[in-house]
Every structure is written in structure tokens, then in C-alpha cells.
Design a protein around this motif. Structure first.
Motif, PDB file in Angstrom:
ATOM      1  N   PRO A 246       0.820  -1.211   0.000  1.00 38.72           N
ATOM      2  CA  PRO A 246       0.000   0.000   0.000  1.00 38.72           C
ATOM      3  C   PRO A 246       0.855   1.263   0.000  1.00 38.72           C
ATOM      4  CG  PRO A 246       0.251  -0.770   2.232  1.00 38.72           C
ATOM      5  CD  PRO A 246       1.071  -1.708   1.369  1.00 38.72           C
ATOM      6  N   SER A 248       1.265   5.302   1.519  1.00 35.56           N
ATOM      7  CA  SER A 248       1.012   5.960   2.807  1.00 35.56           C
ATOM      8  C   SER A 248      -0.351   6.637   2.828  1.00 35.56           C
ATOM      9  CB  SER A 248       2.116   6.976   3.103  1.00 35.56           C
ATOM     10  OG  SER A 248       2.167   7.964   2.079  1.00 35.56           O
ATOM     11  N   LEU A 251      -3.157   4.181   3.297  1.00 33.01           N
ATOM     12  CA  LEU A 251      -3.297   3.739   4.687  1.00 33.01           C
ATOM     13  C   LEU A 251      -3.916   4.817   5.562  1.00 33.01           C
ATOM     14  CD1 LEU A 251       0.066   1.798   5.145  1.00 33.01           C
ATOM     15  CD2 LEU A 251      -2.221   0.884   4.649  1.00 33.01           C
ATOM     16  N   GLU A 252      -3.623   6.064   5.263  1.00 34.24           N
ATOM     17  CA  GLU A 252      -4.241   7.147   6.035  1.00 34.24           C
ATOM     18  C   GLU A 252      -5.749   7.145   5.834  1.00 34.24           C
ATOM     19  OE1 GLU A 252      -3.924  12.012   6.525  1.00 34.24           O
ATOM     20  OE2 GLU A 252      -2.407  10.925   5.357  1.00 34.24           O
ATOM     21  N   ALA A 254      -7.527   4.481   4.883  1.00 31.72           N
ATOM     22  CA  ALA A 254      -8.031   3.241   5.478  1.00 31.72           C
ATOM     23  C   ALA A 254      -8.189   3.382   6.988  1.00 31.72           C
ATOM     24  CB  ALA A 254      -7.103   2.080   5.147  1.00 31.72           C
ATOM     25  N   ASP A 255      -7.237   4.064   7.629  1.00 25.97           N
ATOM     26  CA  ASP A 255      -7.358   4.314   9.072  1.00 25.97           C
ATOM     27  C   ASP A 255      -8.642   5.054   9.384  1.00 25.97           C
ATOM     28  OD1 ASP A 255      -5.193   3.120  10.390  1.00 25.97           O
ATOM     29  OD2 ASP A 255      -3.829   4.726   9.801  1.00 25.97           O
ATOM     30  N   VAL A 261      -6.356  -3.329   5.968  1.00 23.95           N
ATOM     31  CA  VAL A 261      -5.543  -3.446   4.759  1.00 23.95           C
ATOM     32  C   VAL A 261      -4.479  -4.522   4.966  1.00 23.95           C
ATOM     33  CG1 VAL A 261      -3.874  -2.295   3.246  1.00 23.95           C
ATOM     34  CG2 VAL A 261      -5.921  -1.073   4.020  1.00 23.95           C
ATOM     35  N   TYR A 273      -1.714  -3.802   7.830  1.00 20.08           N
ATOM     36  CA  TYR A 273      -1.297  -2.414   8.048  1.00 20.08           C
ATOM     37  C   TYR A 273      -2.280  -1.618   8.902  1.00 20.08           C
ATOM     38  CZ  TYR A 273       2.226  -3.118   4.427  1.00 20.08           C
ATOM     39  OH  TYR A 273       3.295  -3.569   3.698  1.00 20.08           O
ATOM     40  N   THR A 274      -3.546  -1.932   8.806  1.00 22.82           N
ATOM     41  CA  THR A 274      -4.550  -1.163   9.552  1.00 22.82           C
ATOM     42  C   THR A 274      -5.605  -2.104  10.111  1.00 22.82           C
ATOM     43  OG1 THR A 274      -5.886  -0.833   7.549  1.00 22.82           O
ATOM     44  CG2 THR A 274      -4.275   0.891   8.078  1.00 22.82           C
TER      45      THR A 274
END
Length: 282
Positions: A246, A248, A251-252, A254-255, A261, A273-274
């Protein structure tokens, strides 16, 4: 319309294969790439172009509906009044199956940004510049409504590969599939563009050709870019699994969206990752 003008998913051509210095001429299959113009209209607003995307022909109506869902034009479950190939008399024969018109019963929830340039088969967000434009405040982050066994996650890319019929013939397509939490495949689609493949599986539910719940898993054949998570957010999908890694920004988002993820899913290994709380034993 004459079906002879409908573009196929593959084309045949002669190639020269060189192995250990030896050349062999043979026929081969290559994946078809054609433009698709998406038009949108509603009462009081004649249909007009909102996007042109490069795609692999097939599941064009799903692609159009999924694209409009991803853009925030439709909400999950909104069924367009009609989705059809355009019958504009000005279209040339080769364009007949390359223009899809979506008609709504009411104005869209968000006015689509008119794209003056084509979307390539490699790009996704194409103008969406911030998280706030994707993660609308009217939708809460996804809660943990179900969990998945850790062993299920590692099996998904191989299971998706088994349904990549066109990839097996051409080696040149991406795929996306939606799975339930037990690892059962609900729907899979292929396209030369990875974001188009995702739009197609979203559109399949949007047009009620299949059904799946929010606590479902989106598996994609490539990397996990911001565009993929943006589409999962729009489609309210709880997990994204991929063979690649992924970004960055992905992922932000997704958070914020509550999406789990998993990247680098190969063999028995993957990286969470999340939101690992959706996976048992992690």
C-alpha cells in the motif's frame, strides 16, 4: 445495434517469440483496450459526458455504475433508472458500444466533476486531491461487525487467480474480487485497468446483479493505491487484500474509514497495516 461492432475482450495477432536465440512466429492473444465514455442525466438535465476511461470491454454497465458510486454520485444501493449503450445517431459504427448513458430518477447526491481528459487504464482518482473529498462526513467509519480467520486471508489471491480467465489467456489484466469472511468468492471481474476492475465489482452490486454485505473483503491483483481504498470506502467494504503493497495515503484513508488493509499477500505470508482487530489471532 449490430453485435458485429461490439469489441471483444481479446484480439488475435501474430507475434515472434524468441527463446534462447531461436525465433518462432506464432499467433497470440492480446487484451483489448477501448475507450468507454460515461454519460449521466437526470430529470431536467440531459445526459452529458462525465468521464472517458480506457477499459477492457465487458461488464460496461457495471463499470459505469461502479464509477458513479466511487465518485459519490450514487449512494450504495441507489439503482439508476436506466443504464444503456448510447444510441446517438452521430456515433460511428465502432463507437456504438463505447458510450454508456446512465439516467437517474433524481439529481445526483454529488455533481460529478466533468473530465476534460481521458482517464487512462492505469490511473484512478484522477483529480480527487484530498481525503476529505473521498471520506464524506455523512458516512461513519466501518465498525467491526465480523472477523475473518487468519488463514483465509492468505488464500484469497490464489482463489482470485483461479477466476482470471482472460489473464490466463493474455497475461495482461488486473482483477478484483469480493469475498465473504469465510473466503467464498461472491463476484470477480477483470480489466486492463485495476481501478476499472474494482468499479465493475462495485457496479455488480449497484445494479443488483449480486449482493454482498459491508463486512466483505475486496481482493485486488496489484498494489493498494489511494484510489483502491477510496473505492472500497465508497463501496463500504471492510477489508482490502492485495499481492502488492500500500501507499502511505492509502493507509491514512483506510485508518479513517475503518478498513483493514493486508498487503504482500503471497503464500502463507501477508502484512496487516490497519485495523488488525478484524483478523483472528493477529
Amino acid at each position: 445495434m449490430d453485435d458485429n461492432s461490439r469489441p471483444g475482450t481479446t484480439a488475435r495477432r501474430r507475434v515472434v517469440e524468441v527463446v534462447d536465440g531461436a525465433a518462432l512466429s506464432r499467433p497470440d492473444s492480446v487484451v483489448t483496450e477501448e475507450p468507454l465514455e460515461i454519460r449521466l442525466g437526470w430529470p431536467g438535465q440531459p445526459a452529458s459526458r462525465v468521464a472517458v476511461t480506457m477499459r477492457t470491454p465487458g461488464a460496461d454497465f457495471e463499470l459505469a455504475a461502479g464509477f458513479l458510486l466511487s465518485e459519490g454520485v450514487l449512494a450504495v444501493g441507489d439503482l439508476p433508472r436506466t443504464v444503456a449503450y448510447c444510441r446517438d445517431r452521430a456515433l460511428r459504427q465502432e463507437q456504438l458500444y463505447n458510450v454508456v448513458t446512465v439516467e437517474l430518477d433524481a439529481p445526483p447526491r454529488r455533481n460529478p466533476a466533468v473530465r476534460s481528459t481521458p482517464i487512462s487504464s492505469a490511473c484512478g482518482v484522477c483529480g480527487t486531491q484530498s481525503l476529505d473529498e473521498v471520506f464524506t462526513p455523512c458516512e461513519d467509519a466501518l465498525g467491526v461487525e465480523g472477523v475473518v480467520d487468519a488463514g483465509v486471508v492468505s488464500r484469497l489471491p490464489d482463489e482470485l487467480m483461479r477466476h482470471q480467465r482472460l489473464f490466463a489467456r493474455t497475461g495482461a489484466l488486473h482483477a478484483a474480487g469480493v469475498f465473504d469472511l469465510a473466503g467464498g468468492l461472491v463476484v470477480a471481474r477483470e480489466d486492463i485497468g485495476r481501478h476499472n476492475a474494482v468499479d465493475k465489482v462495485l457496479g455488480a452490486r449497484q445494479l443488483r446483479q449480486t449482493t454482498y454485505e459491508d463486512d466483505s473483503i475486496l481482493c485486488v491483483s496489484g498494489r493498494i493505491g489511494f484510489d483502491i481504498i477510496a473505492k472500497a470506502t465508497a463501496g463500504r467494504l471492510a477489508m482490502v487484500v492485495a499481492v502488492g503493497g500500500p501507499s502511505s495515503l492509502a493507509l491514512e484513508l483506510a485508518d479513517r474509514a475503518g478498513i483493514t488493509v493486508c498487503g504482500f499477500t503471497r503464500g502463507s505470508r501477508y502484512v496487516v497495516y490497519t485495523h488488525p482487530e478484524r483478523i483472528t489471532g493477529v
